[in-house]
Scaffold this motif. Structure first.
Motif, PDB file in Angstrom:
ATOM      1  N   TYR A 108       0.963  -1.292  -0.164  1.00 20.37           N
ATOM      2  CA  TYR A 108      -0.055  -0.315   0.218  1.00 20.37           C
ATOM      3  C   TYR A 108       1.043   1.371  -0.316  1.00 20.37           C
ATOM      4  O   TYR A 108       1.924   1.034   0.836  1.00 20.37           O
TER       5      TYR A 108
ATOM      6  N   THR B 268      -5.399   1.960  -3.868  1.00 22.10           N
ATOM      7  CA  THR B 268      -3.903   2.135  -3.968  1.00 22.10           C
ATOM      8  C   THR B 268      -3.259   2.942  -4.659  1.00 22.10           C
ATOM      9  O   THR B 268      -3.678   2.097  -6.202  1.00 22.10           O
TER      10      THR B 268
ATOM     11  N   SER C   5      -4.260   5.819  -0.545  1.00 24.04           N
ATOM     12  CA  SER C   5      -4.082   4.404  -0.244  1.00 24.04           C
ATOM     13  C   SER C   5      -5.609   4.650   0.442  1.00 24.04           C
ATOM     14  O   SER C   5      -5.919   5.744   0.812  1.00 24.04           O
TER      15      SER C   5
END
Length: 174
Positions: free
Chosen positions: A5, A26, A31
């Motif tokens: 992420y 993401t 994200s």
């Protein structure tokens, strides 16, 4: 969602009245997680998309650039409340010195979509809603253009599909 992420946030993490439930997407520097409202303002929806932007954890030059992007996106969201653009409910700043990767992050609390055009296009068989969705995407672009903006990252992943099947544009600041 697989892979690292851009901004890792653990399940159950609290920011404002929101609790992080699960990752949704993401990107290059942010994200998005599903968030659930736990108390607070009843006028806010029960669930939302929490977009974490790392505005507290970069070099000064990169930090200035990220803050500028975030400020522009927030200003546009506040100014435009149109049916073909994803809605923003509030912005928050993470204050958590014990988590340096999150401390200072900006969180955009956004309307949560059901899916994206990218997911729809990957499905088989493809639904017959293509012409309607294309018209709605064009409406969203027109709304942005009338506000003096150009969507800098129009792609199927940034066309979000709502529970009623309608399309809304997102991530129009990059």
């Amino acid at each position: 969602m697989s892979g690292p992420y851009a901004v890792p946030v653990p399940r159950g993490y609290r920011v404002g009245v929101w609790e992080v439930r699960r990752p949704l997407a993401t990107g290059a520097f942010g994200s998005v997680y599903e968030g659930r409202r736990v108390g607070g303002d009843e006028s806010l929806p029960r669930t939302a998309a929490l977009k974490f932007l790392p505005t507290g954890t970069s070099t000064p030059r990169r930090l200035a650039h990220l803050r500028e992007l975030v400020e522009r996106e927030v200003a546009l969201h506040r100014r435009l409340r149109r049916p073909r653009l994803i809605r923003m409910y509030e912005t928050l700043t993470v204050d958590d010195p014990d988590r340096p990767g999150l401390d200072g992050a900006t969180v955009l609390v956004l309307e949560k979509a059901e899916s994206s055009l990218a997911a729809l296009l990957a499905a088989e068989p493809r639904p017959a809603a293509g012409p309607v969705l294309l018209a709605q995407i064009c409406e969203g672009l027109d709304q942005l253009h009338r506000a003096g903006w150009v969507h800098g990252d129009l792609k199927p992943a940034n066309v979000l599909l709502m529970a009623d099947g309608s399309a809304r544009l997102a991530d129009f600041n990059l």
